[in-house]
Scaffold this active site. Structure first.
Site, short mmCIF file in Angstrom:
data_model
loop_
_atom_site.label_atom_id
_atom_site.label_comp_id
_atom_site.label_asym_id
_atom_site.label_seq_id
_atom_site.Cartn_x
_atom_site.Cartn_y
_atom_site.Cartn_z
N GLU A 153 4.42 12.87 9.72
CA GLU A 153 4.76 11.45 9.79
C GLU A 153 5.37 11.05 11.13
O GLU A 153 5.97 9.98 11.26
CB GLU A 153 5.72 11.10 8.65
N ARG A 177 6.45 13.32 2.24
CA ARG A 177 5.31 13.15 3.13
C ARG A 177 5.26 14.18 4.26
O ARG A 177 4.17 14.51 4.75
CB ARG A 177 5.35 11.74 3.75
N HIS A 215 11.06 8.19 4.56
CA HIS A 215 11.16 8.89 5.84
C HIS A 215 12.62 9.16 6.15
O HIS A 215 13.52 8.45 5.67
CB HIS A 215 10.58 8.04 6.99
N CYS A 220 11.56 1.39 12.98
CA CYS A 220 10.15 1.67 12.68
C CYS A 220 9.24 1.14 13.78
O CYS A 220 8.16 1.67 14.01
CB CYS A 220 9.75 1.03 11.35
N ASN A 257 6.05 6.10 13.47
CA ASN A 257 5.12 7.02 12.82
C ASN A 257 3.94 7.39 13.71
O ASN A 257 3.12 8.21 13.30
CB ASN A 257 4.55 6.41 11.53
N LEU A 270 0.80 -1.23 0.00
CA LEU A 270 0.00 0.00 0.00
C LEU A 270 0.83 1.28 0.00
O LEU A 270 0.30 2.35 -0.28
CB LEU A 270 -0.92 0.01 1.24
N SER A 271 2.11 1.18 0.32
CA SER A 271 2.89 2.39 0.59
C SER A 271 3.72 2.81 -0.62
O SER A 271 4.88 2.41 -0.78
CB SER A 271 3.80 2.16 1.80
N PHE A 272 3.14 3.63 -1.48
CA PHE A 272 3.84 4.16 -2.64
C PHE A 272 5.03 5.00 -2.16
O PHE A 272 4.88 5.88 -1.33
CB PHE A 272 2.90 5.02 -3.47
N SER A 285 7.89 -2.29 0.64
CA SER A 285 6.46 -2.54 0.70
C SER A 285 5.91 -2.92 -0.67
O SER A 285 5.17 -3.90 -0.82
CB SER A 285 5.73 -1.30 1.24
#
EC number: 3.5.3.23
Length: 444
Positions: A174, A214, A250, A368, A110, A21-23, A28
């Site tokens: 973020e 982001r 990030h 993370c 995050n 899901l994480s463009f 991912s």
């Protein structure tokens, strides 16, 4: 009074899956549609957290969020029973269902930005949940994140909780993944380094062209205001847009700090030397800047191995150690660099490797998985003790995982009403184990 930095790791949730899901997150996206193992993922995270506790670190755990998020699916028009909602979403919008079933709250770097009482004007420890507006699957987290943090850090004498920033790209936030606190001592005022990808107000600044930036400067400034941080306690640095376009979504994928050490890649920032000079000035000197040259570790190897998504911890003897994923050990260039690093004249004297491959394959390394909270022993005494890692909690949570988690999960399984029931049953029991109260929508 003793001061230290505690780590609060996110428990991997029962719906841990690889939906890609994480463009902008290379790991991912490259592992999308693989079959995941939620049980292994949760146990890998618990093993890493327990190992840090055994090293003498103050270690806590944060609960995962309810997934699939039926509340959000109902907000966008799906109706009927919970099973009906899942079936309708799976048919009409599989991507939306995947977003609402993501276990991404496991990456608690995050979750929020945290400023210790030593830095804030009011002498309180401040928390602001990240709004995470750049990604749909993460943007549904902040309310529950706030509930969980309030259930752990409850005493208003010591802890200040803020609402997440307005849910608009102007304030794209973020959390701690783009924030590093430097200090000479955890209990003394430090310098909080906010790293942003773009400025909304200053469009003349360079920006990435392939992947999104982001974090905005405006979000970082807003959090600093909420946390009552003075100008001489803050530094704003822009991330190099070229590395964002290489998968550095990030700052914690390209830099990490601890106490008076900033460990970063040569290509991490813009205006690097001027900003390092500003940090050193506000730190009043004796800051260790460890730059990893591109000639030794490429950006691609840094992203692939998550060299900088490692934890730097200070051990009881005053020396620092790196907590790294085994992927760093398996990458020849990175492994060679880390072997060299511990021989150099820096505070980092050791590297410890941990297998967190289930998280790594979904785009998150050891750093993370944790939210850092610098605090003193009085503040720790006010923390909900049921979330603090020890032998008893480690055993209890492993038993809980064995009881409730699947060892195989595909994206097709996300529409299974039984998975929702399993997840809710597990989380309801977890809130009793950790004494969190009713933090989830389904409990209210």
């Amino acid at each position: 009074m003793k001061h230290f930095e505690a780590n609060f790791d996110g428990l991997v949730g029962p719906t841990h899956n690889y939906a890609g899901l994480s463009f902008g997150n290379v790991a991912s996206q490259s592992n999308a549609a693989q079959v995941s193992n939620p049980k292994d993922a949760a146990k890998q995270g618990l093993k890493k957290a327990k190992a840090l506790a055994d090293m003498g670190m103050v270690q806590g755990m944060l609960a995962p969020q309810e997934r699939p998020d039926i509340h959000t699916l109902r907000r966008v028009g799906f109706t009927g029973s919970d099973a009906d909602v899942l079936a309708q979403a799976a048919k009409a919008s599989p991507v939306l269902l995947q977003a609402c079933a993501s276990a991404s709250s496991m990456w608690t770097a995050n979750a929020a930005t945290v400023s210790p009482s030593a830095d804030s004007d009011d002498g309180k420890l401040h928390f602001t949940p990240a709004n995470l507006v750049d990604k749909l699957h993460r943007s549904i987290e902040p309310v529950t994140t706030g509930n969980i943090l309030k259930a752990i850090f409850t005493d208003e004498r010591y802890f200040a909780h803020h609402q997440h920033l307005p849910e608009h790209p102007h304030f794209g936030d973020e959390g701690a993944a783009n924030h590093t606190r430097l200090c000479h001592d955890y209990g003394k005022a430090g310098v909080e380094v906010f790293v942003y990808g773009r400025s909304v107000a200053d469009l003349s600044r360079p920006a990435p062209v392939k992947y999104p930036a982001r974090q905005t400067l405006e979000a970082s400034q807003a959090v600093a205001r909420l946390h009552q941080l003075s100008d001489d306690r803050t530094v704003y640095m822009q991330q190099n847009p070229d590395v964002i376009d290489q998968g550095v979504f990030h700052n914690d994928v390209i830099a990490v700090g601890n106490q008076n050490v900033l460990f970063y890649h040569e290509q991490a920032f813009l205006e690097t030397q001027a900003k390092l000079a500003e940090i050193d000035k506000k730190m009043h000197g004796n800051t260790h800047f460890i730059e990893v040259p591109t000639a030794k570790v490429s950006v691609q190897d840094a992203v692939k191995s998550y060299l900088f998504n490692t934890q730097i911890i200070t051990l009881s003897d005053g020396n620092m150690a790196i907590i790294a994923p085994t992927d760093c050990q398996e990458n020849p260039a990175v492994h060679a660099y880390l072997n060299e690093l511990v021989t150099l004249n820096t505070p980092i004297k050791a590297v410890h490797y941990f297998d967190v491959k289930q998280s790594m394959q979904n785009g998150g390394g050891p750093a993370c998985l944790r939210l850092r909270v610098a605090m003193n022993e009085t503040e720790l005494a006010a923390v909900n003790p049921q979330v603090m890692m020890n032998d008893a909690l480690f055993a209890r949570l492993n038993q809980w995982v064995d009881k409730h988690y699947r060892d195989r999960l595909s994206t097709q399984d996300l529409a299974d009403p039984q998975l929702l029931m399993e997840s809710r049953t597990a989380l309801d029991e977890l809130t009793q184990i950790m004494k969190l109260g009713s933090v989830y929508q389904f409990q209210r």
